[in-house]
Motif scaffolding. Structure first.
Motif, PDB file in Angstrom:
ATOM      1  N   THR D  91     -12.647  -3.293   1.434  1.00 26.25           N
ATOM      2  CA  THR D  91     -11.668  -2.415   0.790  1.00 26.25           C
ATOM      3  C   THR D  91     -10.908  -3.175  -0.290  1.00 26.25           C
ATOM      4  O   THR D  91     -10.786  -4.394  -0.239  1.00 26.25           O
ATOM      5  CB  THR D  91     -10.642  -1.894   1.798  1.00 26.25           C
ATOM      6  N   ALA D  92     -10.404  -2.393  -1.243  1.00 28.16           N
ATOM      7  CA  ALA D  92      -9.613  -3.006  -2.313  1.00 28.16           C
ATOM      8  C   ALA D  92      -8.362  -3.655  -1.732  1.00 28.16           C
ATOM      9  O   ALA D  92      -8.027  -4.796  -2.076  1.00 28.16           O
ATOM     10  CB  ALA D  92      -9.227  -1.954  -3.347  1.00 28.16           C
ATOM     11  N   ALA D  93      -7.676  -2.957  -0.861  1.00 24.78           N
ATOM     12  CA  ALA D  93      -6.458  -3.504  -0.271  1.00 24.78           C
ATOM     13  C   ALA D  93      -6.774  -4.800   0.474  1.00 24.78           C
ATOM     14  O   ALA D  93      -6.023  -5.782   0.399  1.00 24.78           O
ATOM     15  CB  ALA D  93      -5.830  -2.494   0.673  1.00 24.78           C
ATOM     16  N   GLY D  94      -7.899  -4.803   1.152  1.00 27.56           N
ATOM     17  CA  GLY D  94      -8.308  -6.013   1.857  1.00 27.56           C
ATOM     18  C   GLY D  94      -8.590  -7.136   0.891  1.00 27.56           C
ATOM     19  O   GLY D  94      -8.241  -8.296   1.138  1.00 27.56           O
ATOM     20  N   GLN D  95      -9.215  -6.806  -0.227  1.00 27.66           N
ATOM     21  CA  GLN D  95      -9.514  -7.845  -1.209  1.00 27.66           C
ATOM     22  C   GLN D  95      -8.260  -8.420  -1.843  1.00 27.66           C
ATOM     23  O   GLN D  95      -8.164  -9.614  -2.084  1.00 27.66           O
ATOM     24  CB  GLN D  95     -10.454  -7.270  -2.275  1.00 27.66           C
ATOM     25  N   VAL D  96      -7.296  -7.551  -2.118  1.00 30.81           N
ATOM     26  CA  VAL D  96      -6.036  -8.054  -2.665  1.00 30.81           C
ATOM     27  C   VAL D  96      -5.388  -9.006  -1.671  1.00 30.81           C
ATOM     28  O   VAL D  96      -4.968 -10.115  -2.029  1.00 30.81           O
ATOM     29  CB  VAL D  96      -5.069  -6.894  -2.990  1.00 30.81           C
ATOM     30  N   ARG D  97      -5.311  -8.571  -0.419  1.00 31.99           N
ATOM     31  CA  ARG D  97      -4.721  -9.449   0.619  1.00 31.99           C
ATOM     32  C   ARG D  97      -5.495 -10.759   0.721  1.00 31.99           C
ATOM     33  O   ARG D  97      -4.916 -11.831   0.843  1.00 31.99           O
ATOM     34  CB  ARG D  97      -4.713  -8.734   1.975  1.00 31.99           C
ATOM     35  N   ASP D 154     -10.569   4.895  -5.002  1.00 38.58           N
ATOM     36  CA  ASP D 154     -10.972   5.203  -3.626  1.00 38.58           C
ATOM     37  C   ASP D 154      -9.826   5.822  -2.828  1.00 38.58           C
ATOM     38  O   ASP D 154      -9.998   6.126  -1.652  1.00 38.58           O
ATOM     39  CB  ASP D 154     -11.449   3.937  -2.910  1.00 38.58           C
ATOM     40  N   GLY D 155      -8.667   5.914  -3.439  1.00 35.01           N
ATOM     41  CA  GLY D 155      -7.553   6.532  -2.747  1.00 35.01           C
ATOM     42  C   GLY D 155      -6.801   5.606  -1.812  1.00 35.01           C
ATOM     43  O   GLY D 155      -5.860   6.010  -1.129  1.00 35.01           O
ATOM     44  N   GLU D 156      -7.197   4.346  -1.786  1.00 34.71           N
ATOM     45  CA  GLU D 156      -6.481   3.384  -0.932  1.00 34.71           C
ATOM     46  C   GLU D 156      -5.104   3.065  -1.482  1.00 34.71           C
ATOM     47  O   GLU D 156      -4.165   2.779  -0.748  1.00 34.71           O
ATOM     48  CB  GLU D 156      -7.232   2.050  -0.904  1.00 34.71           C
ATOM     49  N   LEU D 157      -5.079   2.989  -2.821  1.00 32.96           N
ATOM     50  CA  LEU D 157      -3.840   2.562  -3.469  1.00 32.96           C
ATOM     51  C   LEU D 157      -3.207   3.696  -4.246  1.00 32.96           C
ATOM     52  O   LEU D 157      -3.908   4.587  -4.755  1.00 32.96           O
ATOM     53  CB  LEU D 157      -4.146   1.394  -4.425  1.00 32.96           C
ATOM     54  N   ILE D 199       3.755  -6.953  -1.302  1.00 33.05           N
ATOM     55  CA  ILE D 199       2.741  -6.361  -2.171  1.00 33.05           C
ATOM     56  C   ILE D 199       2.156  -5.092  -1.530  1.00 33.05           C
ATOM     57  O   ILE D 199       1.932  -4.081  -2.208  1.00 33.05           O
ATOM     58  CB  ILE D 199       1.624  -7.389  -2.450  1.00 33.05           C
ATOM     59  N   ASP D 200       1.947  -5.192  -0.224  1.00 33.70           N
ATOM     60  CA  ASP D 200       1.378  -4.054   0.488  1.00 33.70           C
ATOM     61  C   ASP D 200       2.235  -2.810   0.295  1.00 33.70           C
ATOM     62  O   ASP D 200       1.728  -1.733  -0.036  1.00 33.70           O
ATOM     63  CB  ASP D 200       1.297  -4.416   1.975  1.00 33.70           C
ATOM     64  N   HIS D 201       3.536  -2.974   0.459  1.00 32.21           N
ATOM     65  CA  HIS D 201       4.434  -1.830   0.253  1.00 32.21           C
ATOM     66  C   HIS D 201       4.447  -1.394  -1.210  1.00 32.21           C
ATOM     67  O   HIS D 201       4.600  -0.211  -1.515  1.00 32.21           O
ATOM     68  CB  HIS D 201       5.858  -2.179   0.693  1.00 32.21           C
ATOM     69  N   ALA D 202       4.300  -2.358  -2.098  1.00 29.32           N
ATOM     70  CA  ALA D 202       4.423  -2.026  -3.530  1.00 29.32           C
ATOM     71  C   ALA D 202       3.266  -1.199  -4.035  1.00 29.32           C
ATOM     72  O   ALA D 202       3.419  -0.358  -4.921  1.00 29.32           O
ATOM     73  CB  ALA D 202       4.549  -3.326  -4.336  1.00 29.32           C
ATOM     74  N   ILE D 203       2.091  -1.442  -3.494  1.00 26.49           N
ATOM     75  CA  ILE D 203       0.923  -0.773  -4.077  1.00 26.49           C
ATOM     76  C   ILE D 203       0.211   0.197  -3.127  1.00 26.49           C
ATOM     77  O   ILE D 203      -0.583   1.024  -3.570  1.00 26.49           O
ATOM     78  CB  ILE D 203      -0.114  -1.801  -4.585  1.00 26.49           C
ATOM     79  N   GLY D 204       0.509   0.076  -1.827  1.00 28.59           N
ATOM     80  CA  GLY D 204      -0.256   0.868  -0.858  1.00 28.59           C
ATOM     81  C   GLY D 204       0.094   2.357  -0.894  1.00 28.59           C
ATOM     82  O   GLY D 204       1.211   2.739  -1.241  1.00 28.59           O
ATOM     83  N   ARG D 205      -0.884   3.183  -0.539  1.00 30.20           N
ATOM     84  CA  ARG D 205      -0.671   4.626  -0.534  1.00 30.20           C
ATOM     85  C   ARG D 205       0.164   5.071   0.665  1.00 30.20           C
ATOM     86  O   ARG D 205       1.034   5.918   0.544  1.00 30.20           O
ATOM     87  CB  ARG D 205      -2.034   5.344  -0.505  1.00 30.20           C
TER      88      ARG D 205
END
Lengths: 208, 208, 208, 208
Positions: D91-97, D154-157, D199-205
């Motif tokens: 996932t994109a979120a996983g890749q950012v992390r 993908d709707g993750e972010l 970051i998670d809060h800043a960009i996550g859906r």
DNA sequence: AATGAATGAGATTTCATTCAT
DNA sequence: TATGAATGAAATCTCATTCAT
């Protein structure tokens, strides 16, 4: 980059500034004459002038600038002297004699400066490796070529390739000066007489 | 200290040894011709020869030794060529023409080496600062002086100071070669004709 | 040693004195922005200001003093601007937005000065090698930490380690300014909107 | 001019050569970390490595080359580490992390090198005065931008300007690392947790 | 026979700073 | 108040030469 002297944003050089620059240029000339172009360094110039190395780079941008001045200032001074002598003559043959004679006379009176100048002219290269003063020498040849052609046109001088001969004559002359400059026991006045006679026979009509 | 080559306690140089030395001397000549005496360094010579700096100091004692060889080997080679041409002539005037003509011919066929040789002769100094090849040049002048004197004694040549004129003639000749070497578009054969004619008029009896 | 300005034994600085100092500080800022901290020198500052090097050391004790002033005067000016904006807000979230927004606004209006200031802050070291402005930066973090804690206490902001987040927010902000300062085509206002939104989502309660 | 290492005419670097180069690069990194970019000199590097200054210029063409290596070798090593971590995520979120987490992890394990690298990246300029590593940083931003866009698609972010946010995130991360590197008492693992959450809060859906 | 490695001296140049005027 | 002049330290870099392998 312009030299410090020429920078338009810089005030007219003070008396002290001028004196220091002249002193450094003079010391540089002596060093070149003594140890040769390749071994001329800031350290030797500073030691000769009795100053610290820092003073040199305070007054000049680079070593190149100093050596350029050593060569060009003296060259220009010599040329003014020679030019006046040429102008006083009317015939081409007379002008050639005046040129060569006064060249030997002028440089013969400044041995150290002459040695420095010719060493610098022979060795100074641009970054790409080509000789830095090629065009100045070519101009000299041009000037003498013109005189010779006039002499041929007026019937004073015999026929020959004027440009080649102009080059030969100038090479002879610096050659004789170099012989004298590196062998100080040479009697330059006697050499001068021989050289003028030599050239006279080589190009004059009356001998052919 | 003697050079490694001349050291009598050293075995006869092998073929490889000789080839390496020749290769290095050749590379050194090219470097001097390209960048000039002052900027010639072991690093540049090694790069030009495609070898490491260490090889150079293995085969030569010093930088001076290499440059001395560049100049003297080629000078000697040239002199052998010129000498043979002189020996084939009988009259003094013929010998002068043979000397000058063959000098232009020989060095004209080896531009790079000539540039290197004359740069080294002009710049190489002994430790005390004096020119290293002064005596070689003096010997040349002596040789030509003798020929000129014989020509005067035999009535072929007009009267003049033979030593001074010998010097002038030799300076002319190297001068023309230098002009050609630094201006490769020069037609050296044409210059040669002009120079021989010039000298002929300058010293010959028939023109006076 | 105290700076010349602060020396209590020194008379009140005249108008000219103040103007000269300001001029030098301004020139220094431009030089730092242009060539970077490491290449900033008296010579370049003097050239930029159109004065002699001597003037600089007449007005300032050392190079360090000038650069310190470039950084601190502008930092203080910026802080006064930001502080006023913060004071006009009541909620923590509002104060954070005011802080970041006005920081971008103020420094965004003074690109050269900002570049100089951040370069100096990043590079200036004390004699022992440690960063000279560490405490100033820490104070900033302290200030923002306090606001964040109040926001958390008041329920405006979600829970997080206030000090760490304060540091992150301030680093973000200078980071965006640096991006803009070194890429002048950047649209800082647009970046500002994105950054405020980014932070809002990161710390706000309503999004979690 | 090519660096000595890359010169194709040069034989494969020997073991000793490689070891010396590595030793010098390591010493240079330590010096930069200790005294800063502006005060890093050959003398300090040599002293740190316990060798003579000459050794450095024997193995490297210039100071720039060394510092470039300090920065780029370590940057590349870090990027290989980070890249592998990203590749392991889907996932994109996983890749950012993964990106941010592994960046903090990797550089956090090499404090001295990180300090040196970031100092060099911040200060190294080309001759014309522009930052030398601008394009490398831009590439990083490009890479993260792409991940973020995919996450949005993908709707993750949540929606935001991906490029601006990518830049903000990367600036945050180096900012946190710099805070830690200059304040060694910082608990980098704790900071890491806070930053990832931020970051998670800043960009996550899910938070919006 | 060859060479990679090392060195220290010395080159040019930049620099912050001092000082006399 | 200003500045030109000077300085010496330190910077980067080149070089000829030595040496171990």
């Amino acid at each position: 980059m312009r030299s410090k002297q020429e920078d338009p944003g810089r005030a007219k050089p003070s008396f002290i500034e001028q004196a220091r620059r002249a002193q450094i240029v003079e010391a540089a000339a002596e060093v070149v004459a003594e140890v040769g172009y390749a071994r001329t360094s800031f350290a030797r110039i500073a030691a000769k002038a009795g100053i610290s190395k820092g003073v040199i780079t305070y007054h000049f941008d680079s070593k190149d600038e100093i050596l350029r001045l050593v060569a060009t200032e003296f060259f220009a001074e010599g040329w003014r002297y020679i030019e006046a002598r040429i102008a006083a003559e009317e015939t081409a043959a007379g002008q050639v004699r005046a040129w060569i004679g006064s060249e030997l006379e002028f440089f013969g009176a400044h041995r150290t400066r002459f040695l420095a100048m010719s060493d610098i002219i022979a060795n100074h290269r641009t970054e790409d490796g080509s000789h830095a003063y090629a065009s100045e020498l070519a101009e000299e040849v041009d000037g003498l070529t013109e005189i010779l052609r006039r002499g041929q046109h007026d019937g004073e001088l015999r026929p020959f390739d004027a440009r080649s001969v102009a080059n030969i004559i100038l090479r002879c002359t610096t050659g004789v000066l170099e012989t004298w400059a590196t062998n100080p026991e040479t009697d330059l006045e006697a050499e001068s007489v021989v050289l003028l006679d030599f050239i006279d026979h080589a190009i004059g009509r009356k001998h052919s």
